[in-house]
Design a protein around this motif. Structure first.
Motif, PDB file in Angstrom:
ATOM      1  N   ALA A 128      58.949 -43.445  63.835  1.00  0.00           N
ATOM      2  CA  ALA A 128      59.829 -42.328  64.159  1.00  0.00           C
ATOM      3  C   ALA A 128      59.037 -41.043  64.377  1.00  0.00           C
ATOM      4  O   ALA A 128      59.379 -40.227  65.245  1.00  0.00           O
ATOM      5  N   PHE A 129      57.976 -40.848  63.616  1.00  0.00           N
ATOM      6  CA  PHE A 129      57.173 -39.636  63.753  1.00  0.00           C
ATOM      7  C   PHE A 129      56.487 -39.585  65.116  1.00  0.00           C
ATOM      8  O   PHE A 129      56.485 -38.540  65.772  1.00  0.00           O
ATOM      9  N   VAL A 130      55.889 -40.678  65.555  1.00  0.00           N
ATOM     10  CA  VAL A 130      55.141 -40.617  66.821  1.00  0.00           C
ATOM     11  C   VAL A 130      56.073 -40.554  68.026  1.00  0.00           C
ATOM     12  O   VAL A 130      55.653 -40.114  69.101  1.00  0.00           O
ATOM     13  N   LEU A 131      57.320 -40.987  67.860  1.00  0.00           N
ATOM     14  CA  LEU A 131      58.262 -40.967  68.975  1.00  0.00           C
ATOM     15  C   LEU A 131      59.184 -39.749  68.946  1.00  0.00           C
ATOM     16  O   LEU A 131      60.008 -39.570  69.841  1.00  0.00           O
ATOM     17  N   ALA A 132      59.032 -38.897  67.947  1.00  0.00           N
ATOM     18  CA  ALA A 132      59.938 -37.762  67.777  1.00  0.00           C
ATOM     19  C   ALA A 132      59.705 -36.685  68.830  1.00  0.00           C
ATOM     20  O   ALA A 132      58.611 -36.540  69.390  1.00  0.00           O
ATOM     21  N   ASP A 133      60.759 -35.912  69.092  1.00  0.00           N
ATOM     22  CA  ASP A 133      60.625 -34.727  69.936  1.00  0.00           C
ATOM     23  C   ASP A 133      59.559 -33.818  69.333  1.00  0.00           C
ATOM     24  O   ASP A 133      59.581 -33.545  68.119  1.00  0.00           O
ATOM     25  N   PRO A 134      58.606 -33.344  70.129  1.00  0.00           N
ATOM     26  CA  PRO A 134      57.523 -32.507  69.576  1.00  0.00           C
ATOM     27  C   PRO A 134      57.994 -31.262  68.844  1.00  0.00           C
ATOM     28  O   PRO A 134      57.268 -30.750  67.980  1.00  0.00           O
ATOM     29  N   ASP A 135      59.189 -30.785  69.152  1.00  0.00           N
ATOM     30  CA  ASP A 135      59.694 -29.579  68.503  1.00  0.00           C
ATOM     31  C   ASP A 135      60.523 -29.867  67.251  1.00  0.00           C
ATOM     32  O   ASP A 135      60.947 -28.933  66.567  1.00  0.00           O
ATOM     33  N   SER A 136      60.765 -31.134  66.958  1.00  0.00           N
ATOM     34  CA  SER A 136      61.509 -31.494  65.749  1.00  0.00           C
ATOM     35  C   SER A 136      60.563 -31.431  64.544  1.00  0.00           C
ATOM     36  O   SER A 136      59.338 -31.401  64.695  1.00  0.00           O
ATOM     37  N   PRO A 137      61.090 -31.387  63.325  1.00  0.00           N
ATOM     38  CA  PRO A 137      60.206 -31.390  62.163  1.00  0.00           C
ATOM     39  C   PRO A 137      59.235 -32.577  62.148  1.00  0.00           C
ATOM     40  O   PRO A 137      58.047 -32.404  61.864  1.00  0.00           O
ATOM     41  N   VAL A 180      55.140 -32.272  62.457  1.00  0.00           N
ATOM     42  CA  VAL A 180      54.230 -32.834  61.452  1.00  0.00           C
ATOM     43  C   VAL A 180      53.227 -33.782  62.109  1.00  0.00           C
ATOM     44  O   VAL A 180      52.017 -33.695  61.863  1.00  0.00           O
ATOM     45  N   ALA A 181      53.721 -34.678  62.945  1.00  0.00           N
ATOM     46  CA  ALA A 181      52.826 -35.621  63.612  1.00  0.00           C
ATOM     47  C   ALA A 181      51.806 -34.889  64.477  1.00  0.00           C
ATOM     48  O   ALA A 181      50.614 -35.237  64.487  1.00  0.00           O
ATOM     49  N   GLY A 182      52.261 -33.867  65.201  1.00  0.00           N
ATOM     50  CA  GLY A 182      51.343 -33.115  66.046  1.00  0.00           C
ATOM     51  C   GLY A 182      50.268 -32.407  65.250  1.00  0.00           C
ATOM     52  O   GLY A 182      49.089 -32.401  65.638  1.00  0.00           O
ATOM     53  N   ALA A 183      50.645 -31.808  64.111  1.00  0.00           N
ATOM     54  CA  ALA A 183      49.667 -31.109  63.283  1.00  0.00           C
ATOM     55  C   ALA A 183      48.663 -32.070  62.675  1.00  0.00           C
ATOM     56  O   ALA A 183      47.453 -31.790  62.623  1.00  0.00           O
ATOM     57  N   ASP A 197      52.575 -45.591  71.364  1.00  0.00           N
ATOM     58  CA  ASP A 197      53.568 -46.366  72.111  1.00  0.00           C
ATOM     59  C   ASP A 197      54.710 -46.858  71.228  1.00  0.00           C
ATOM     60  O   ASP A 197      55.638 -47.511  71.710  1.00  0.00           O
ATOM     61  N   GLY A 198      54.671 -46.544  69.930  1.00  0.00           N
ATOM     62  CA  GLY A 198      55.740 -46.958  69.022  1.00  0.00           C
ATOM     63  C   GLY A 198      55.400 -48.141  68.153  1.00  0.00           C
ATOM     64  O   GLY A 198      56.165 -48.474  67.235  1.00  0.00           O
ATOM     65  N   GLN A 199      54.297 -48.803  68.396  1.00  0.00           N
ATOM     66  CA  GLN A 199      53.863 -49.840  67.467  1.00  0.00           C
ATOM     67  C   GLN A 199      53.522 -49.192  66.121  1.00  0.00           C
ATOM     68  O   GLN A 199      53.029 -48.056  66.072  1.00  0.00           O
ATOM     69  N   ALA A 200      53.775 -49.918  65.041  1.00  0.00           N
ATOM     70  CA  ALA A 200      53.512 -49.347  63.726  1.00  0.00           C
ATOM     71  C   ALA A 200      53.181 -50.460  62.735  1.00  0.00           C
ATOM     72  O   ALA A 200      53.565 -51.624  62.927  1.00  0.00           O
ATOM     73  N   LEU A 201      52.478 -50.098  61.691  1.00  0.00           N
ATOM     74  CA  LEU A 201      52.149 -51.057  60.640  1.00  0.00           C
ATOM     75  C   LEU A 201      52.191 -50.370  59.292  1.00  0.00           C
ATOM     76  O   LEU A 201      52.034 -49.154  59.185  1.00  0.00           O
TER      77      LEU A 201
END
Length: 320
Positions: free
Chosen positions: A207-216, A220-223, A264-268
């Motif tokens: 969810a973090f990597v696919l989130a809107d860049p301006d969302s919380p 966080v992911a961008g930082a 791309d949304g893959q996660a582990l």
């Protein structure tokens, strides 16, 4: 209350091979999500709750932003960090506190030495002692205190599960992970640690990597990806991975928990049952290769030699 153990026997994720002889092994559970969010690989028990420990920190940082804390850049990365206690980490923690009318005395982190062995040695040689600011969670705690000042919430009790901030953290974790929090314990830093399944933890990182860049979550992911040295440190796996693979998001947790998401949304997510940190790098590298990642940094992650007489005589090796 003691949570019953899962009836699933966890598989061996890594072997300890010395001089050609397998002298031990590390069992655990691991889940990989495909880009569409479906479970592609499940080893062991990936549905029972575990304590993700510091792998929950991106969600805690997102909650701090939802509370209105004015954090960005390196400060936001440090809010999601398990930092090494290097000078640039501790200087920024002190500045975050000072700029928001807070002091070191407001921190409820236990006094500690740097988690990075080389940094701990340097800290002691310089005359340093155990210090709440040096404790690896001090960035998270500084961010929590800042959120409290914004909302006029009590400072002294900010670690309590009943505190308004921790209630917001819980709601945020459950929303992002799409799973109700299981048992709630006390983390090493004194803040609440909220149990999730490994599948939910991987889903949260996706969810973090696919989130809107301006969302919380997106902020966080961008930082974290822009300032990975603040998330971990100069000699830490999370920093190496986020520098070495563009767009990846990674966060380790105590007791050998690791969560990662690819752009791309893959996660582990995985946990080594005996908490052995030496198994994390080899298991992580093997899992990422299985997800199609091909980068020189994976060799560094997998490199976990065993020494004999000061020379390499074996290694901890992933076997799944």
């Amino acid at each position: 209350m003691v949570t019953p153990q899962s009836p699933i026997t966890p598989p061996v994720l890594a072997e300890v091979v010395r001089s050609g002889f397998v002298e031990g092994c590390h069992r655990g559970s691991l889940v990989v999500l495909a880009a569409d969010g479906t479970v592609r690989t499940a080893l062991g028990d990936v549905v029972s709750p575990v304590f993700p420990r510091s792998s929950n920190k991106p969600m805690q940082a997102a909650a701090v932003l939802r509370a209105g804390a004015p954090l960005a850049g390196e400060q936001l990365a440090l809010a999601a960090a398990s930092h090494s206690g290097e000078r640039f980490h501790t200087d920024l923690v002190r500045r975050m506190l000072r700029e928001n009318g807070l002091g070191v005395a407001d921190l409820r982190t236990p006094p500690a030495l740097p988690v990075d062995p080389e940094q701990a040695e340097a800290h002691l040689l310089e005359g340093g002692q155990r210090d709440p600011v040096v404790m690896n969670c001090s960035g998270k705690h500084a961010a929590m205190l800042i959120a409290c000042t914004v909302n006029d919430w009590p400072l002294r009790s900010y670690r309590s599960p009943d505190h308004p901030l921790q209630q917001l953290v819980r709601r945020t974790v459950e929303q992002i992970a799409e799973e109700e929090v299981g048992p709630v314990g006390v983390d090493g830093c004194g803040a609440p640690v909220m149990a999730l399944s490994l599948t939910a933890l991987a889903r949260a990182f996706r969810a973090f990597v696919l989130a809107d860049p301006d969302s919380p979550e997106g902020r966080v992911a961008g930082a974290m990806r822009a300032h990975p040295e603040y998330v971990a440190g100069t000699r830490r796996l999370d920093t190496w991975l986020m520098r070495g693979v563009p767009g990846v998001l990674a966060k380790v947790g105590a007791e050998a928990v690791q969560a990662v998401a690819l752009p791309d949304g893959q996660a582990l997510a995985f946990k080594v049952d005996d908490g052995a940190g030496r198994a994390v790098g080899p298991v992580l590298a093997r899992a990422l290769r299985g997800m199609g990642v091909d980068a020189p940094v994976l060799a560094d992650l997998a490199d976990q030699p065993l020494l004999g007489g000061g020379e390499p005589v074996g290694a901890v090796t992933a076997v799944f």
